[in-house]
Design a protein around this motif. Sequence first.
Motif, short mmCIF file in Angstrom:
data_model
loop_
_atom_site.label_atom_id
_atom_site.label_comp_id
_atom_site.label_asym_id
_atom_site.label_seq_id
_atom_site.Cartn_x
_atom_site.Cartn_y
_atom_site.Cartn_z
N ARG A 1 0.83 -1.21 0.00
CA ARG A 1 0.00 0.00 0.00
C ARG A 1 0.86 1.25 0.00
N LYS A 2 1.90 1.25 0.83
CA LYS A 2 2.81 2.40 0.87
C LYS A 2 3.52 2.60 -0.46
N LEU A 3 3.99 1.50 -1.03
CA LEU A 3 4.70 1.60 -2.31
C LEU A 3 3.78 2.14 -3.41
N LEU A 4 2.56 1.62 -3.46
CA LEU A 4 1.62 2.07 -4.49
C LEU A 4 1.26 3.54 -4.31
N LEU A 5 1.03 3.95 -3.06
CA LEU A 5 0.68 5.36 -2.81
C LEU A 5 1.83 6.28 -3.19
N GLN A 6 3.07 5.88 -2.87
CA GLN A 6 4.23 6.68 -3.24
C GLN A 6 4.37 6.77 -4.75
N ARG B 1 4.12 10.24 -6.87
CA ARG B 1 5.19 10.73 -7.74
C ARG B 1 4.69 10.92 -9.17
N PHE B 2 3.86 9.99 -9.60
CA PHE B 2 3.32 10.11 -10.96
C PHE B 2 2.40 11.32 -11.05
N ASP C 1 -5.00 10.76 -11.94
CA ASP C 1 -4.27 9.97 -10.93
C ASP C 1 -4.59 10.46 -9.52
N ASP C 2 -4.81 11.77 -9.35
CA ASP C 2 -5.21 12.29 -8.04
C ASP C 2 -6.56 11.72 -7.62
N LEU C 3 -7.44 11.60 -8.59
CA LEU C 3 -8.77 11.05 -8.30
C LEU C 3 -8.69 9.56 -7.98
N LEU C 4 -7.74 8.87 -8.61
CA LEU C 4 -7.55 7.45 -8.28
C LEU C 4 -7.17 7.28 -6.81
N VAL C 5 -6.29 8.14 -6.34
CA VAL C 5 -5.88 8.08 -4.92
C VAL C 5 -7.05 8.47 -4.02
N ALA C 6 -7.77 9.52 -4.40
CA ALA C 6 -8.89 10.00 -3.58
C ALA C 6 -9.98 8.94 -3.45
#
Length: 414
Positions: free
Chosen positions: A46-51, A55-56, A65-70
Amino acid sequence: MNSFKRDIYNFLLNAGVAEETARYLNLFVMLVALLILIFIIDFIIRKLLLQAFSRFAQISKTNFDDLLVANKVPRNIAHIIPFLVALKFIPDIFEDFYDVEVHVENGLQVFAVLLTLWVVRSILNTLKDYLKTLPRFKDKPIDSYIQVFMIFAWIIGFLSAIAIITDIAFMKFITGMGAISAVVLLVFKDTILGFVASIQVAINDMVHIGDWITFEKYGADGDVIEINLATVKVQNFDKTITTIPTYALISDSFKNWRGMSNSDGRRIKRALFIKQEGIKYLTDSEVDKLKKIQLISAYLETRQADITAYNTNNKIDKGLLLNGRNLTNIGVFRKYIDVYLKNHSAINKDMMIMARQLAPTTQGIPIEIYAFSSDKRWENYEYIMSDIFDHLMAALPYFDLEIFELPSHSSFKN
């Protein structure tokens, strides 16, 4: 894993633990070890994917990509690998407990269905939020389509979970579900109606988000702020929210003001009710008096000359004012309204401008103003219309006309 399992088991036996007890303790220790391993793997991934996504996002020009995280897409995807790890080691852990192993594996398969649904939902929510940021999709009922897809996905997921629990082949289970399809249709009647309605609304371009609609049946008069599968939300001008069933948009009548908003003007359509007893023919002296009104002085000059010539040429006896052609005070007033509107700075001159007389009523004779204000904003529109009618009501006495008004208590006082 098998080596670790045997080591724990042998350690317990050497410690003097009974064989049966050692088996259960071994199972417990292996489960705890697996849960710790799964938690660590899930945390790291999870940490690796979020980082990676962060970065992307910094170098990306889009906000997708911001919406994917949100919408927690990386978090949900991160659960996949720990799940595969659990699926890999469960048979080894429950090797001596076959009956339990079957139920645990079924539970993991049901969790796989749920995990798939979570990933799909988060991706669809991301897509929905992204499309709403695009101008060409802002007024489209994206929520309705996402909801429809998710409903079908949840139905398939629910049926798959039941098929797994009951150990029935999925296709055979679906075939058996045909027997209760009528019940399903009854339960999801409103959803189906809403789905059909949302498609028709979109295809026929009936309502957009941001449209001003008036729906008297539901007491709605304001802007559409949301269109989804089951309901349409309207924010009224008093800031209250009215919820309308989506299928009502195709089954009932409502008014959409989009045409006015997209046009070059907002319509003014209101009448003055004139007392009939004040209507009369105008004498030459009265016409001369009205020539002082600059807006219609040229009209009266020309019109009076034409009427005089006609009456003279046809030897009309003007001893009685009724004979021949004449000007009336209400007709001149109607012409004054027409010229006044055409010279008003807030009236759109490229659209219809008309002052017309309607059929007489018990409240007098209506003189209706039909024109379009250039400014469509509600507050300014009301100000323009009030300004026009303030002026016209004040102008009436100059034409010896009066507004009809129902008698009040003071009207009967001596």
